[in-house]
Design an enzyme around this catalytic site. Structure first.
Site, PDB file in Angstrom:
ATOM      1  N   ASP A 111       0.806  -1.211   0.000  1.00 40.13           N
ATOM      2  CA  ASP A 111       0.000   0.000   0.000  1.00 40.13           C
ATOM      3  C   ASP A 111       0.843   1.266   0.000  1.00 40.13           C
ATOM      4  O   ASP A 111       2.076   1.216   0.137  1.00 40.13           O
ATOM      5  CB  ASP A 111      -0.949   0.015   1.210  1.00 40.13           C
ATOM      6  CG  ASP A 111      -0.301  -0.555   2.469  1.00 40.13           C
ATOM      7  OD1 ASP A 111       0.902  -0.313   2.681  1.00 40.13           O
ATOM      8  OD2 ASP A 111      -0.991  -1.237   3.244  1.00 40.13           O
TER       9      ASP A 111
ATOM     10  N   ASP B  74      -7.625  -4.089  14.368  1.00 37.28           N
ATOM     11  CA  ASP B  74      -9.004  -4.486  14.084  1.00 37.28           C
ATOM     12  C   ASP B  74      -9.081  -5.662  13.113  1.00 37.28           C
ATOM     13  O   ASP B  74     -10.143  -6.004  12.605  1.00 37.28           O
ATOM     14  CB  ASP B  74      -9.813  -3.306  13.538  1.00 37.28           C
ATOM     15  CG  ASP B  74      -9.200  -2.706  12.274  1.00 37.28           C
ATOM     16  OD1 ASP B  74      -8.229  -3.290  11.736  1.00 37.28           O
ATOM     17  OD2 ASP B  74      -9.688  -1.654  11.818  1.00 37.28           O
TER      18      ASP B  74
ATOM     19  N   HIS C 247      -7.372  -5.973  10.148  1.00 36.73           N
ATOM     20  CA  HIS C 247      -7.237  -5.708   8.709  1.00 36.73           C
ATOM     21  C   HIS C 247      -5.861  -6.117   8.198  1.00 36.73           C
ATOM     22  O   HIS C 247      -4.875  -6.125   8.942  1.00 36.73           O
ATOM     23  CB  HIS C 247      -7.527  -4.235   8.379  1.00 36.73           C
ATOM     24  CG  HIS C 247      -6.483  -3.266   8.852  1.00 36.73           C
ATOM     25  ND1 HIS C 247      -6.657  -2.446   9.941  1.00 36.73           N
ATOM     26  CD2 HIS C 247      -5.256  -2.953   8.355  1.00 36.73           C
ATOM     27  CE1 HIS C 247      -5.592  -1.680  10.103  1.00 36.73           C
ATOM     28  NE2 HIS C 247      -4.713  -1.977   9.153  1.00 36.73           N
TER      29      HIS C 247
ATOM     30  N   GLU D 196      -9.767  -2.304   5.370  1.00 37.66           N
ATOM     31  CA  GLU D 196     -10.428  -2.035   6.630  1.00 37.66           C
ATOM     32  C   GLU D 196     -11.657  -2.938   6.807  1.00 37.66           C
ATOM     33  O   GLU D 196     -12.141  -3.545   5.845  1.00 37.66           O
ATOM     34  CB  GLU D 196     -10.864  -0.568   6.679  1.00 37.66           C
ATOM     35  CG  GLU D 196      -9.726   0.439   6.479  1.00 37.66           C
ATOM     36  CD  GLU D 196      -8.916   0.678   7.737  1.00 37.66           C
ATOM     37  OE1 GLU D 196      -8.738  -0.264   8.537  1.00 37.66           O
ATOM     38  OE2 GLU D 196      -8.437   1.805   7.931  1.00 37.66           O
TER      39      GLU D 196
END
Length: 266
Positions: A76, A145, A147, A152
């Site tokens: 990314d 979380d 990801h 996400e």
């Protein structure tokens, strides 16, 4: 899925670096002969990979691994940060790995967050991965979380490289690299869950108590887009490497199963 448990974050880095060296070496050409194909390696950024990259550089300097036959694709990049921005992932990778090893610049691929046409940039990235023969090994981290990359919660489990909106939680976690949270870009370019799942092998690393819930959801939870790392349960060749703190939320039986499984594989 294979779960490798080590005592500390440093131990996680050492195991992972040694494994990557082993996998690259398997692809190394015979002296005097051209390589049949490159080793295509997917790479992450973040805190946990830093020690892995340091270990890889050390092994390169010791003559234990060459990156001449390695092609890389990063997961990314932030939208709007130029490659020379101090917090861009171009700069991160150059500082921690690329400038220290013998990899050719034309073999390095990182998404351009300042491209005029971001949609076209993402499509071209997917095409470049295909042209390279696909990702042999995708190394990744995991968010608090659950990801992977910047996929996400709520991301499609078949998603491809695209522009993504970053959650407030992710931006707050990443604010430690900036002066304040408002400086963290609100968007990024990220490979998709489907892109990661296409890799022939995936290695996920996690360290610290803050990753414990994410690891439990990834390893034991249902496969759901609300924890995109859970999709790895469906991949045929996945290794999750954790320190003791990161496995704190796993069930006792799960831990014992994987400890026994590792002993049988030795």
């Amino acid at each position: 899925m294979r779960l490798i448990m080590r005592q500390s974050e440093k131990d996680v880095a050492v195991w992972t670096a040694n494994y990557i060296v082993q996998r690259i070496s398997f692809f190394s050409p015979v002296p005097g002969e051209p390589p049949s194909k490159p080793f295509v390696l997917g790479l992450p950024t973040g805190s946990t990979p830093i020690e892995i990259y340091q270990a890889l550089v050390g092994r390169h300097n010791a003559g234990l691994v060459s990156f001449e036959n390695v092609t890389t694709f990063n997961m990314d990049e932030y939208v709007g940060l130029a490659p020379d921005h101090p917090q861009s992932y171009h700069k991160f990778m150059d500082d921690h790995l690329f400038s220290h090893v013998n990899i050719a610049k034309e073999h390095i691929h990182i998404l351009d967050g300042c491209a005029d046409n971001l949609k076209a940039e993402c499509a071209a990235y997917e095409e470049a991965i295909k042209k390279a023969g696909g990702i042999e090994l995708f190394l990744g981290g995991i968010g608090e979380d659950g990801h992977i990359a910047f996929n996400e919660p709520g991301s499609s489990l078949t998603s491809r490289t695209r522009v993504v909106a970053l959650t407030r939680e992710t931006r707050e976690v990443n604010a430690r690299f900036f002066s304040r949270v408002d400086e963290v870009p609100k968007q990024a370019l990220s490979v998709g869950v489907g892109t990661v799942m296409d890799a022939r092998e995936v290695v996920i690393v996690a360290a610290g108590k803050r990753k414990a819930r994410a690891i439990a959801a990834c390893v034991e939870g249902p496969v759901t887009q609300m924890c995109t790392a859970s999709c790895l349960q469906m991949h045929p060749n996945v290794t999750v490497v954790c320190d003791e703190a990161a496995i704190a939320e796993l069930k006792y039986g799960t831990v014992q199963y994987y400890l026994e499984a590792e002993k049988r594989c030795k």
